[in-house]
Design a protein around this motif. Structure first.
Motif, mmCIF file in Angstrom:
data_model
loop_
_atom_site.group_PDB
_atom_site.id
_atom_site.type_symbol
_atom_site.label_atom_id
_atom_site.label_comp_id
_atom_site.label_asym_id
_atom_site.label_seq_id
_atom_site.Cartn_x
_atom_site.Cartn_y
_atom_site.Cartn_z
ATOM 1 N N ILE A 1 0.876 -1.207 0.058
ATOM 2 C CA ILE A 1 0.185 -0.205 0.071
ATOM 3 C C ILE A 1 1.076 1.149 -0.014
ATOM 4 O O ILE A 1 1.875 1.390 0.906
ATOM 5 N N SER A 2 0.598 2.141 -0.991
ATOM 6 C CA SER A 2 1.581 3.367 -1.123
ATOM 7 C C SER A 2 0.456 4.512 -1.142
ATOM 8 O O SER A 2 -0.786 4.257 -1.251
ATOM 9 N N PHE A 3 0.850 5.689 -0.883
ATOM 10 C CA PHE A 3 0.254 7.007 -0.601
ATOM 11 C C PHE A 3 0.753 8.199 -1.801
ATOM 12 O O PHE A 3 1.867 8.212 -1.670
ATOM 13 N N SER A 4 -0.161 8.717 -2.107
ATOM 14 C CA SER A 4 0.480 9.919 -3.031
ATOM 15 C C SER A 4 -0.586 11.109 -2.750
ATOM 16 O O SER A 4 -2.066 11.014 -2.859
ATOM 17 N N GLY A 5 -0.173 12.175 -2.417
ATOM 18 C CA GLY A 5 -1.142 13.364 -2.088
ATOM 19 C C GLY A 5 -0.324 14.599 -1.772
ATOM 20 O O GLY A 5 0.809 14.854 -2.136
ATOM 21 N N GLN B 1 8.860 2.582 -0.108
ATOM 22 C CA GLN B 1 9.784 2.765 -1.063
ATOM 23 C C GLN B 1 8.972 3.281 -2.502
ATOM 24 O O GLN B 1 7.860 2.881 -2.500
ATOM 25 N N SER B 2 9.700 4.252 -3.210
ATOM 26 C CA SER B 2 8.835 4.746 -4.097
ATOM 27 C C SER B 2 8.802 3.694 -5.451
ATOM 28 O O SER B 2 8.132 3.780 -6.449
ATOM 29 N N GLU B 3 9.715 2.609 -5.429
ATOM 30 C CA GLU B 3 9.476 1.929 -6.500
ATOM 31 C C GLU B 3 8.468 0.719 -6.478
ATOM 32 O O GLU B 3 8.363 0.171 -5.447
ATOM 33 N N LEU B 4 7.956 0.441 -7.397
ATOM 34 C CA LEU B 4 6.910 -0.312 -7.584
ATOM 35 C C LEU B 4 7.032 -1.319 -8.319
ATOM 36 O O LEU B 4 7.890 -1.293 -9.615
ATOM 37 N N LYS C 1 4.965 9.314 -7.909
ATOM 38 C CA LYS C 1 5.795 10.319 -7.328
ATOM 39 C C LYS C 1 4.577 10.548 -6.283
ATOM 40 O O LYS C 1 3.401 10.767 -6.269
ATOM 41 N N GLU C 2 5.310 10.617 -4.815
ATOM 42 C CA GLU C 2 4.366 10.791 -3.677
ATOM 43 C C GLU C 2 3.622 11.939 -3.552
ATOM 44 O O GLU C 2 2.347 11.975 -3.117
ATOM 45 N N GLU D 1 -5.579 13.532 -10.673
ATOM 46 C CA GLU D 1 -5.999 13.935 -11.814
ATOM 47 C C GLU D 1 -4.593 13.933 -12.646
ATOM 48 O O GLU D 1 -4.705 13.909 -14.045
ATOM 49 N N ASP D 2 -3.195 14.048 -11.978
ATOM 50 C CA ASP D 2 -2.043 14.130 -12.656
ATOM 51 C C ASP D 2 -1.627 12.858 -13.328
ATOM 52 O O ASP D 2 -1.294 12.731 -14.187
ATOM 53 N N TYR D 3 -1.993 11.799 -12.678
ATOM 54 C CA TYR D 3 -1.781 10.497 -13.031
ATOM 55 C C TYR D 3 -2.916 10.316 -14.225
ATOM 56 O O TYR D 3 -2.364 9.691 -15.262
ATOM 57 N N LEU D 4 -4.038 10.886 -14.119
ATOM 58 C CA LEU D 4 -4.750 10.440 -15.332
ATOM 59 C C LEU D 4 -4.240 11.312 -16.438
ATOM 60 O O LEU D 4 -4.525 10.736 -17.735
#
Length: 413
Positions: A49-53, A70-73, A124-125, A130-133
């Motif tokens: 589970i990671s988080f971005s915001g 870690q940021s690597e998925l 990126k955290e 919307e940026d991912y979209l």
């Protein structure tokens, strides 16, 4: 398909969850026995589970909950709006997805998630949903309609809290059913739907009614004599239910809270107190809130009309008949305080004005009135430190940053 990673991503509508969103990430909202990110952990136990915001909020969240990652998925990724309720339907979406990626998850003609390969995701955290979209704008995307529940405003939690408690009871397998516990002078209805944690103290004269839904009582809870608790209800660890409390259906109470008087269809995060007589209904209280004796809120207009709220300068028609108080962290009310229907109060307020308070109270209000002065930042932080120290906690630097951001925002208005 096995989902290797789940990313909860805030979007540009975080302010819709004001005042909770001042100090917290959207995935920290409690809905039922768990906060949203805890639900994600429950439903995706084998996924990372990671988080971005928002940067400052994410920094605070990671420090408070020790959520370093870690940021690597690697592998397949489920990217989902933070306001989506993680549940079995979301889990099934991942399991049932096969074939070409990416897949855009659509709910009522709106994208609420994307399933993709980690190679194609620029994680990126501090990116918003919307940026991912936008990153996938040029991709060939398969659309999939999904049956999910999402929150648009903070008050949406009040419609689903009871149902969520019913779903959450499955994640308390080690709790003893009340029917196997022995408490002298305690009366339980539908005992098999009452779940008891470790070291729970229930005094004689208590009635627990799970006829309409489960009652989950976490570790180290103390319930004092003559209290009545009606399910669905969740009571978090180390909380105290005071003498003669009347807790009606659809209430979720976080950890380390003190609750008395009358409570109905409300959610209280952790470390908040409503321990005296008075009514709080159809309300959402943040953390470190303290309501003085005989504090009451109205949750129904005398005209029975739907409620309109003032949300940070925006007039919102809630299309709801019942709505009480939405209260931010570290706000305190004096004795005999009266909140009108659909009141929104920011953080760090000292609310002591006579008669009904206005239906929007900005953060750092010294009094709660429309012309009340601003509570000086350093004095407010001193009070915050004093209150938190009483519970063995301290204000983190990351939390102070959020306090200061809100203070300067309010002061500039």
């Amino acid at each position: 398909m096995k989902i290797d990673s789940v990313i909860l991503a805030e979007d540009r509508n975080s302010d819709n969850f004001y005042p909770f969103s001042i100090m917290h990430c959207v995935w920290e909202i409690r809905v039922g026995a768990f906060m949203l990110f805890e639900k994600a952990e429950n439903y995706f136990p084998d996924s990372k589970i990671s988080f971005s915001g928002r940067k400052e909020h994410l920094d605070s969240f990671k420090k408070r909950y020790n959520k370093w990652h870690q940021s690597e998925l690697k592998g397949s990724v489920l990217l989902v709006r933070a306001s989506v309720i993680p549940d079995i339907n979301l889990r099934e979406v991942g399991i049932n997805c096969h074939g070409e990626l990416p897949i855009k998850l659509m709910l009522a003609n709106e994208c609420v998630g994307i399933i993709c390969d980690s190679i194609s995701l620029d994680f990126k955290e501090n990116k918003l949903f919307e940026d991912y979209l936008e990153d996938f704008a040029e991709s060939t995307i398969i659309h999939s309609e999904v049956l999910l529940t999402t929150l648009n405003y903070l008050w949406d939690t009040l419609d689903i809290v009871g149902n969520q408690i019913e779903l959450d009871k499955a994640y308390f397998p080690l709790y003893r059913p009340f029917i196997k516990s022995h408490y002298e002078g305690v009366y339980g209805l539908e005992k098999e739907e009452i779940y008891i944690g470790e070291n729970v103290k229930i005094a004689p004269g208590v009635i627990i009614d799970a006829t309409e839904g489960a009652v989950i009582i976490s570790d180290n809870v103390m319930i004092m004599p003559n209290s009545v608790i009606i399910g669905p209800c969740f009571i978090g660890a180390n909380s105290v239910i005071k003498i003669g409390a009347k807790i009606y259906e659809n209430c979720a109470i976080g950890n380390n809270c003190k609750i008395g008087g009358e409570l109905e269809n409300s959610i209280i995060q952790s470390y908040s107190n409503k321990q005296h007589e008075g009514f709080i209904g159809h309300s959402f209280l943040g953390e470190w809130v303290n309501l003085g004796a005989d504090t009451n809120n109205s949750d129904l207009k005398n005209t029975y009309e739907n409620i309109t709220v003032n949300l940070n300068g925006k007039t919102i028609k809630t299309e709801r008949m019942f709505l009480g108080l939405l209260c931010g962290d570290h706000t305190k009310s004096g004795i005999n305080t009266m909140f009108t229907t659909g009141t929104i109060a920011g953080i760090c307020g000292l609310l002591v004005r006579e008669w009904f308070l206005p239906n929007f109270i900005p953060s750092f209000s010294w009094g709660g009135g429309q012309k009340s002065p601003i509570y000086h930042l350093e004095k407010a932080i001193k009070t915050v430190n004093t209150v938190m120290a009483r519970r063995g906690k301290e204000l983190l630097d990351e939390e102070r940053v959020l306090l200061e951001m809100e203070y300067h925002r309010v002061k500039e208005q």
